[in-house]
Write a protein that holds these residues in place. Structure first.
Motif, short mmCIF file in Angstrom:
data_model
loop_
_atom_site.label_atom_id
_atom_site.label_comp_id
_atom_site.label_asym_id
_atom_site.label_seq_id
_atom_site.Cartn_x
_atom_site.Cartn_y
_atom_site.Cartn_z
N GLY B 183 0.62 -1.22 0.04
CA GLY B 183 -0.03 -0.10 -0.01
C GLY B 183 0.88 1.36 0.13
N ILE B 184 1.84 1.29 0.87
CA ILE B 184 2.51 2.85 1.07
C ILE B 184 3.13 2.97 -0.18
CG2 ILE B 184 4.21 4.12 2.19
CD1 ILE B 184 3.25 2.86 4.66
N LYS B 185 3.60 1.96 -0.97
CA LYS B 185 4.24 2.30 -2.23
C LYS B 185 3.44 2.62 -3.38
CE LYS B 185 8.69 0.07 -1.42
NZ LYS B 185 9.29 -1.26 -1.17
N ARG B 186 1.92 2.37 -3.12
CA ARG B 186 0.91 2.59 -3.99
C ARG B 186 0.84 4.05 -4.64
NH1 ARG B 186 -4.34 -1.17 -4.01
NH2 ARG B 186 -5.22 -0.13 -5.70
N GLY B 187 1.08 4.78 -4.00
CA GLY B 187 0.86 6.15 -4.14
C GLY B 187 1.98 6.65 -5.08
#
Lengths: 329, 329
Positions: B183-187
């Motif tokens: 998730g955090i890398k999703r942006g």
């Protein structure tokens, strides 16, 4: 102030939930007359706001945020407190919508009288969504909710926006670790005042413990956001209810530490000031864009800038000059 | 335009590196008279800018960004191109400085005549740093550099800022995977046009391949940023020079795809327009803050907002009203 707004204000102060919902809808509206009424309402209610514990919660999709908020929320209600849950989720221009699919969130919590759950306002800019969430928070406080949780379900900047409107930022993480501690989480870990590794149950329990100690170690490299507060890293299982009372204890401790050092007031003051200025910037641009004389010039300048014929800096300087000379003539 | 600025412009256009450095220093200055000269210089040079491939590069600390840029840079020079490397690194209010310790970066590249390396301008706001980097990019283009790499060494929003000023965003990742894909890398992955898993050498080679296929899989869940472009995920070893020519090939392919579909022009136009408006907002607030009549009122309003006596929205509305009524009287 009109009698209608005064009536609205009194009902909000009396804790009337239906009227609170209506007041929030008013605050969320972008219509000019609504905006005026909302401002009057907020002015009337401001002195009654500010008495809640404001908690921001973030975490990757799949970390179990809803389950966690439900578990923590039920615990908070059990302590005789009243809880409002708000969400910040600016529709991503890239993903075209919320990445959160489930609609049946926090079912148990949403049935409780002491809880008030409001989904994220619609809107495409983070600034707009953040402003409305801030104002909604004030309304909820005036209505007597003494804990406000602001959840961010978006990515990137929305986390900073939520940290900028709350007293405390709680980060939920998944068991896992190693390389992913290295950098991308650094920005977000810097914001965290409390870190919980969720899903510490079953097969994942020992991995969660390991992760917690890894994260604790990683935190040592970061400057703390709050004086006199060492960011705790704990494990919990929202599903099993484990670690939830302890989390609430830590939130209380943090709040006391912040209050005693004067940092709570300080932080809220800084937040309010920054908000005033970002609001001012938005207002000014809106007036400039709406200026009759500039309305003809703006599309032309935009075109020249978009075609690379003049630098953006120069166009901005011209817009400013036109706006000011027109105003003073 | 003064003769001095014309002289400066001509020397920049002639590719004089010492004068280019001086022009950048002028653009970075916040002094009023310098700002005026800088605007005149940019206006003069704008028609000669825009002819480079603008590449943003990001990655966690430790991923080997400098080694990668050095290897790619030497390859680019070998192809007869000229390369400028700029950095965006707003001093974090939290960390109090760059997280990048090494001063001896890109040693080989910095000795080459075809390369120009400029460290990040000093400054505490991302907006300021980003504006100066954009302007520096225009100057470098006018000086004939046909590839500009903008590196972000900061966290969070600086990545978005860099993606907003370049044609292509290249993300470097480390071998690793699993939960950290979630998730955090999703942006940030949404911003990427090309992903390279670096350090694919020695013991890490097979882990890097595995990571690349994991990332490729994860990308399928995301909406692509660019039409007609499937974001490639490749491995490389900047240290061993492996995968570097292939990366340059992909950059070329991407650039062609973007150019053919008209998306390159479109993206640059959108970027320039957004820049014009953020610049306008900053200018307007600066004028308002500096207004003689408001100078007395501002501290009082700030105090009331900071003490929670009036909502920020109301203070912002009053500031606007005062500013406009004063201007029109």
């Amino acid at each position: 102030m009109s009698g209608q707004i005064e009536e609205l204000a009194e009902q909000v102060l009396a804790g009337n939930r239906r009227v609170l919902s209506r007041a929030i809808t008013l605050v969320e509206s972008t219509r000019g007359d609504h905006r005026e009424q909302a401002t009057a309402l907020l002015q009337r209610l401001s002195p009654h706001a500010g008495n809640s514990v404001r908690i921001g919660i973030s975490g990757v999709p799949g970390v179990g945020k809803s389950t966690f908020i439900e578990a923590l929320g039920m615990h908070i209600l059990g302590k005789g407190r009243r809880l409002a849950v708000l969400a910040v989720d600016p529709t991503s221009a890239l993903t075209g919508g919320s990445i959160l699919g489930d609609k049946t969130r926090m079912e148990e919590l949403s049935r409780q009288r002491g809880a008030f759950i409001r989904p994220s306002p619609a809107g495409s800019t983070l600034g707009g969504v953040a402003r409305r969430t801030r104002e909604t928070m004030l309304l909820c406080e005036a209505a007597g909710f003494d804990v406000v949780i602001v959840e961010t379900v978006g990515v990137g900047q929305s986390k900073t926006a939520v940290a900028d409107m709350t007293d405390m930022f709680l980060l939920l993480l998944l068991p896992g670790g190693g390389d992913d501690l290295q950098g991308i989480k650094r920005g977000i870990m810097e914001l965290a005042d409390l870190i919980l590794v969720n899903k510490a149950d079953g097969d994942m329990a020992s991995a969660a413990n390991l992760s917690a100690s890894d994260y604790l170690h990683a935190l040592k490299l970061l400057h703390p956001r709050t004086r006199n507060w060492k960011v705790p890293v704990k494990t919990c299982s929202a599903l099993k209810g484990r670690g939830i009372p302890e989390a609430w204890e830590l939130i209380g401790e943090y709040r006391n530490t912040l209050g005693e050092s004067g940092e709570l007031e300080e932080r809220r003051a800084t937040q309010a000031k920054a908000w005033m200025w970002s609001e001012t910037a938005e207002n000014l641009v809106a007036v400039l864009r709406d200026d009759d004389c500039l309305k003809q010039r703006i599309p032309k300048l935009e075109r020249e800038v978009m075609e690379g014929r003049i630098p953006a800096t120069l166009a901005a300087a011209e817009l400013l000059e036109l706006f000011l000379s027109k105003k003073s003539s």
